[in-house]
Design a protein around this motif. Structure first.
Motif, PDB file in Angstrom:
ATOM      1  N   MET A 193     -51.857 -15.317  -4.521  1.00 31.69           N
ATOM      2  CA  MET A 193     -50.901 -15.446  -3.334  1.00 31.69           C
ATOM      3  C   MET A 193     -49.617 -15.502  -3.841  1.00 31.69           C
ATOM      4  SD  MET A 193     -51.967 -18.436  -0.516  1.00 31.69           S
ATOM      5  CE  MET A 193     -52.073 -19.707  -2.095  1.00 31.69           C
ATOM      6  N   GLY A 194     -49.467 -15.351  -5.034  1.00 32.91           N
ATOM      7  CA  GLY A 194     -48.137 -15.208  -5.793  1.00 32.91           C
ATOM      8  C   GLY A 194     -47.355 -16.377  -5.852  1.00 32.91           C
ATOM      9  N   ILE A 195     -46.114 -16.308  -6.326  1.00 34.15           N
ATOM     10  CA  ILE A 195     -45.177 -17.327  -6.355  1.00 34.15           C
ATOM     11  C   ILE A 195     -44.567 -17.471  -5.026  1.00 34.15           C
ATOM     12  CG2 ILE A 195     -43.013 -18.305  -7.334  1.00 34.15           C
ATOM     13  CD1 ILE A 195     -43.831 -16.718  -9.867  1.00 34.15           C
ATOM     14  N   ARG A 196     -44.528 -18.638  -4.377  1.00 36.09           N
ATOM     15  CA  ARG A 196     -44.124 -19.151  -3.045  1.00 36.09           C
ATOM     16  C   ARG A 196     -42.788 -20.106  -3.374  1.00 36.09           C
ATOM     17  NH1 ARG A 196     -48.555 -18.349   1.477  1.00 36.09           N
ATOM     18  NH2 ARG A 196     -49.138 -16.498   0.994  1.00 36.09           N
ATOM     19  N   VAL A 197     -41.609 -19.595  -2.775  1.00 32.46           N
ATOM     20  CA  VAL A 197     -40.782 -20.485  -3.182  1.00 32.46           C
ATOM     21  C   VAL A 197     -39.819 -21.013  -2.150  1.00 32.46           C
ATOM     22  CG1 VAL A 197     -38.319 -20.715  -4.348  1.00 32.46           C
ATOM     23  CG2 VAL A 197     -40.161 -19.390  -5.295  1.00 32.46           C
ATOM     24  N   ASN A 198     -39.516 -22.372  -1.783  1.00 31.41           N
ATOM     25  CA  ASN A 198     -38.640 -22.972  -0.755  1.00 31.41           C
ATOM     26  C   ASN A 198     -37.377 -23.270  -1.438  1.00 31.41           C
ATOM     27  OD1 ASN A 198     -37.733 -24.617   1.148  1.00 31.41           O
ATOM     28  ND2 ASN A 198     -39.497 -25.569   1.569  1.00 31.41           N
ATOM     29  N   ILE A 199     -36.014 -22.651  -0.914  1.00 33.30           N
ATOM     30  CA  ILE A 199     -34.930 -22.899  -1.258  1.00 33.30           C
ATOM     31  C   ILE A 199     -34.138 -23.851  -0.406  1.00 33.30           C
ATOM     32  CG2 ILE A 199     -32.837 -21.619  -1.714  1.00 33.30           C
ATOM     33  CD1 ILE A 199     -34.669 -21.070  -4.050  1.00 33.30           C
ATOM     34  N   GLY A 200     -33.523 -24.725  -1.068  1.00 34.41           N
ATOM     35  CA  GLY A 200     -32.777 -25.561  -0.110  1.00 34.41           C
ATOM     36  C   GLY A 200     -33.757 -26.579   0.780  1.00 34.41           C
TER      37      GLY A 200
END
Length: 215
Positions: A1-8
């Motif tokens: 799935m790769g890198i998943r990022v939640n910003i803020g």
């Protein structure tokens, strides 16, 4: 799935994702000495202290995503940001979107949720109060007063909005940064493959959701 990022992410981190927020409370909280000192000076209130502990427990990391998302070029598969963009000013917002474009791999998806200006404007145009309309936009209008409030603002900044969007203006901002296929989505819908625990209805009553893809 790769890198998943939640910003803020604030206090809504996504399980299984990499969660970031730019609150100074996070890096202050890395030092218990600094935390204790600022608390004694009255610059950390109960809410700040509670958030520091929450970030420690949930492994929320600090990042100023306007300057840099802490990943290499083309290394991230999905970036999600909810109710963060409106806290950036008009020069910061496009820089953040461009930084998302840099970090995402080809085909990577950016999903942004913001407070939707459109229903607020419709209510006002239909005969609503100007005061209620401006209040509902939660704009940063009042300056901090008093030494303690000014010091707190200097360290932590403001928590109000600097700009507002509807689906069309947010789509346009993403397209200008190079995203393609931008679309306004209903709550609960996404083009993200297997979104896992991502909340696709976060703050549904007040939000508009837009997704775009890096070509």
């Amino acid at each position: 799935m790769g890198i998943r990022v939640n910003i803020g992410c604030g206090q809504s981190p996504t399980p299984g994702w990499h969660n970031y927020d730019n609150s100074p409370a996070i890096w202050i909280g890395q030092s218990r000495l600094a935390t204790g000192g600022l608390r004694l000076l009255g610059l950390l209130n109960a809410g700040n202290l509670s958030y520091i502990e929450y970030c420690r427990r949930n492994e929320i990391r600090h990042a100023d995503a306007v300057k840099r998302i802490p990943y290499g070029d083309g290394s991230v598969s999905v970036i999600y940001s909810s109710h963060m963009l409106e806290h950036l000013d008009r020069t910061e917002a496009p820089r953040f979107i461009t930084e998302c474009h840099r970090a995402l791999a080809a085909g990577g998806i950016l999903r942004i949720a913001v407070p939707d200006l459109l229903p607020l404007a419709r209510t006002y145009v239909a005969g609503g109060s100007a005061d209620v309309f401006l209040s509902s936009c939660v704009l940063e209008l009042d300056k901090p007063r008093g030494l303690s409030a000014r010091l707190h603002y200097f360290i932590f900044g403001g928590r109000e909005h600097h700009w507002m969007y509807d689906g069309a203006s947010l789509s346009r901002l993403m397209s200008q940064a190079g995203f393609v296929g931008t679309a306004i989505l209903e709550a609960g819908r996404t083009s993200i493959p297997d979104p896992g625990d991502l909340n696709l209805r976060e703050r549904e009553a007040e939000s508009v959701y837009v997704e775009g893809r890096k070509p």
